[in-house]
Design an enzyme around this catalytic site. Structure first.
Site, PDB file in Angstrom:
ATOM      1  CB  THR A  45     -17.808  11.573  39.965  1.00  0.00           C
ATOM      2  OG1 THR A  45     -18.317  11.599  41.303  1.00  0.00           O
ATOM      3  CG2 THR A  45     -16.328  11.923  39.979  1.00  0.00           C
ATOM      4  N   GLY A  46     -21.044  12.665  39.472  1.00  0.00           N
ATOM      5  CA  GLY A  46     -22.403  12.134  39.355  1.00  0.00           C
ATOM      6  C   GLY A  46     -23.076  12.533  38.051  1.00  0.00           C
TER       7      GLY A  46
ATOM      8  NE  ARG B 231     -17.980   6.191  46.541  1.00  0.00           N
ATOM      9  CZ  ARG B 231     -18.723   6.707  47.526  1.00  0.00           C
ATOM     10  NH1 ARG B 231     -18.538   6.300  48.762  1.00  0.00           N
ATOM     11  NH2 ARG B 231     -19.643   7.625  47.279  1.00  0.00           N
ATOM     12  CB  SER B 232     -14.270  10.415  42.787  1.00  0.00           C
ATOM     13  OG  SER B 232     -15.428   9.642  42.710  1.00  0.00           O
TER      14      SER B 232
ATOM     15  NE  ARG C 251     -34.974  21.118  46.015  1.00  0.00           N
ATOM     16  CZ  ARG C 251     -35.001  19.852  45.608  1.00  0.00           C
ATOM     17  NH1 ARG C 251     -35.992  19.056  45.980  1.00  0.00           N
ATOM     18  NH2 ARG C 251     -34.056  19.382  44.814  1.00  0.00           N
TER      19      ARG C 251
ATOM     20  CB  CYS D 220     -35.938  17.145  38.401  1.00  0.00           C
ATOM     21  SG  CYS D 220     -36.350  15.671  39.327  1.00  0.00           S
TER      22      CYS D 220
ATOM     23  CB  SER E 154     -31.771  10.610  34.672  1.00  0.00           C
ATOM     24  OG  SER E 154     -33.019  11.216  34.395  1.00  0.00           O
TER      25      SER E 154
ATOM     26  CE  LYS F 138     -38.041  15.853  47.751  1.00  0.00           C
ATOM     27  NZ  LYS F 138     -37.061  14.970  47.078  1.00  0.00           N
TER      28      LYS F 138
ATOM     29  NE  ARG G  93     -37.494   6.800  39.737  1.00  0.00           N
ATOM     30  CZ  ARG G  93     -37.042   8.025  40.020  1.00  0.00           C
ATOM     31  NH1 ARG G  93     -36.892   8.926  39.056  1.00  0.00           N
ATOM     32  NH2 ARG G  93     -36.737   8.355  41.257  1.00  0.00           N
TER      33      ARG G  93
ATOM     34  CG  HIS H  27     -38.428  13.630  35.414  1.00  0.00           C
ATOM     35  ND1 HIS H  27     -37.697  12.484  35.217  1.00  0.00           N
ATOM     36  CD2 HIS H  27     -38.100  14.066  36.670  1.00  0.00           C
ATOM     37  CE1 HIS H  27     -36.968  12.238  36.293  1.00  0.00           C
ATOM     38  NE2 HIS H  27     -37.183  13.182  37.182  1.00  0.00           N
TER      39      HIS H  27
HETATM   40  P1  A2P Z   1     -18.597   9.650  43.978  1.00  0.00           P
HETATM   41  O1  A2P Z   1     -18.683   9.402  42.499  1.00  0.00           O
HETATM   42  O2  A2P Z   1     -17.186   9.820  44.427  1.00  0.00           O
HETATM   43  O3  A2P Z   1     -19.388   8.673  44.800  1.00  0.00           O
HETATM   44  P2  A2P Z   1     -25.321  10.612  41.540  1.00  0.00           P
HETATM   45  O4  A2P Z   1     -26.468  11.468  42.000  1.00  0.00           O
HETATM   46  O5  A2P Z   1     -25.223  10.481  40.053  1.00  0.00           O
HETATM   47  O6  A2P Z   1     -25.298   9.282  42.237  1.00  0.00           O
HETATM   48  O7  A2P Z   1     -23.988  11.393  42.019  1.00  0.00           O
HETATM   49  C1  A2P Z   1     -23.712  11.679  43.358  1.00  0.00           C
HETATM   50  C2  A2P Z   1     -22.467  12.559  43.450  1.00  0.00           C
HETATM   51  O8  A2P Z   1     -22.252  12.870  44.828  1.00  0.00           O
HETATM   52  C3  A2P Z   1     -21.206  11.875  42.968  1.00  0.00           C
HETATM   53  O9  A2P Z   1     -20.338  12.830  42.409  1.00  0.00           O
HETATM   54  C4  A2P Z   1     -20.636  11.321  44.270  1.00  0.00           C
HETATM   55  O10 A2P Z   1     -19.234  11.126  44.241  1.00  0.00           O
HETATM   56  C5  A2P Z   1     -20.952  12.465  45.198  1.00  0.00           C
HETATM   57  N1  A2P Z   1     -20.901  12.010  46.590  1.00  0.00           N
HETATM   58  C6  A2P Z   1     -21.510  10.946  47.142  1.00  0.00           C
HETATM   59  N2  A2P Z   1     -21.189  10.827  48.450  1.00  0.00           N
HETATM   60  C7  A2P Z   1     -20.365  11.857  48.730  1.00  0.00           C
HETATM   61  C8  A2P Z   1     -19.662  12.300  49.896  1.00  0.00           C
HETATM   62  N3  A2P Z   1     -19.769  11.648  51.062  1.00  0.00           N
HETATM   63  N4  A2P Z   1     -18.880  13.408  49.807  1.00  0.00           N
HETATM   64  C9  A2P Z   1     -18.775  14.069  48.655  1.00  0.00           C
HETATM   65  N5  A2P Z   1     -19.392  13.707  47.499  1.00  0.00           N
HETATM   66  C10 A2P Z   1     -20.170  12.615  47.544  1.00  0.00           C
END
Ligand code: A2P
Length: 338
Positions: free
Chosen positions: A9-10, A41-42, A100, A129, A159, A213, A235, A242
């Site tokens: 979902t990120g 949450r997702s 890494r 990145c 981003s 890094k 940033r 970038h």
């Molecule tokens: P979620 O959307 O459910 O919070 P970004 O780098 O864009 O912030 O995305 C981070 C990604 O990592 C999202 O898909 C987020 O899911 C996921 N994520 C964050 N915390 C956890 C966790 N504890 N377990 C699994 N996935 C996670």
């Protein structure tokens, strides 16, 4: 090939789905199943993959039944779970900084050191990145002329801080323009109409971890510990892509026209370098592109026979999702998957 995306979902997860679908369409990866994982949450959300609605599941503590796990949910999730996924048979391509610098984990940009991926013991690291974007331009120059010193200044998009970083730029710019009080959560200071020379945490030597890094990872990918590298990471208030100004001191003197010709045949690079036509790399043209734009190639005024150049590369693509998928493609092409 069964592919799992952890962090689906990120911001990077979103790009991973698009790049994977394209790779499958072009016959580069033979994907039979895609599994999507994120935080609790997702759970139950649906996301579209190549015209199909797939349900997001909570990332399990235990095994993931996949051949390849593309992990992009942050270093703590990877540290806690990646070894488990690998020991259950998946190849983990990890987008976080968790592994890494481990000697037994290859750090791979396929155009530069793809063969290192074949030495993996279950986990392959995707570089930071900024590093991934820089090495595409620097590696061919290093091979031909020998880079002795490399000085980098970055202009990094929001981003890099994920979807929340991009959301903060848009929301807080609206607040700023309507005369409200700008707040900040994802960045150390307000990001609208500002530049912040602080990404990740400060180290004892006065550099930030993001800056170090670039030094650590460039040396590992190029396989050259003698390379002197200094970076200032900044940033800026753009959404994605970038950019980096890079100065190279070389063992063998180079002239810009030769470097331009060399880079015009380099994999993953688009030379965009015609100042008379106002043509050079920029986020506005590099965003959404697989290739990294390279331009402003000119003779250094500081190092005899050295080169200055400017690169812009989509942080979510070559800097993250695309590179991860290309590692999987490389393994498949070498018959090293499944
Ligand atoms: P979620 O959307 O459910 O919070 P970004 O780098 O864009 O912030 O995305 C981070 C990604 O990592 C999202 O898909 C987020 O899911 C996921 N994520 C964050 N915390 C956890 C966790 N504890 N377990 C699994 N996935 C996670």
């Amino acid at each position: 090939m069964r592919v799992a995306i952890v962090g689906a979902t990120g911001a990077v997860g979103h790009e991973l789905m698009k790049v994977l679908a394209e790779s499958h369409k072009q016959g580069l990866l033979n994907i039979t199943e895609v599994q999507l994982y994120a935080s609790a949450r997702s759970q139950g959300k649906t996301l579209n993959f190549a015209g199909q609605d797939l349900t997001v599941q909570t990332t399990p503590e235990g095994p993931i039944p996949a051949d390849v796990v593309l992990a992009s949910a942050g270093a703590s999730i990877s540290k806690a779970l990646a070894h488990q996924w690998a020991s259950d048979g998946a190849v983990v391509i990890d987008n976080s900084s968790a592994f890494r610098y481990d000697a037994d984990v290859p750090l791979v940009v396929p155009e530069v050191n793809g063969e290192a991926a074949l030495t993996h013991q279950g986990i392959i690291a995707n570089p930071n990145c900024t590093t991934a974007i820089a090495v595409l331009a620097v590696a061919p120059i290093h091979r031909k002329y020998g880079v002795k010193r490399m000085i980098v200044s970055t202009y990094q998009a929001t981003s890099g801080a994920g979807q929340k970083g991009m959301d903060e730029l848009i929301e807080q710019t609206r607040v700023y323009l309507s005369g409200g009080e700008v707040s900040h959560h994802e960045f150390v200071h307000p990001i609208p109409f500002n530049v912040i020379p602080h990404i990740d945490v400060f180290q004892d030597n006065g550099y930030t971890k993001e800056e170090m890094k670039v030094a650590w990872e460039t040396r590992k990918i190029l396989g050259d510990d003698s390379l002197n590298i200094s970076c200032t990471a900044v940033r800026i208030p753009t959404l994605r892509t970038h950019s980096e100004a890079i100065t190279l001191e070389l063992s063998t003197p180079a002239v810009p026209s030769e470097v331009r010709a060399l880079l015009s045949t380099a994999a993953g690079v688009e030379v965009r370098d015609d100042p008379a036509q106002n043509l050079y790399p920029m986020p506005i043209t590099a965003s959404g592109k697989y290739d990294v734009e390279v331009g402003r190639i000119r003779q250094s005024l500081v190092f005899d026979g050295g080169i200055d150049l400017f690169v812009s590369g989509d942080q979510l693509l070559k800097g993250a999702a695309l590179n991860a998928v290309q590692i999987a493609e490389y393994l498949q092409a070498q018959g090293a998957l499944g």
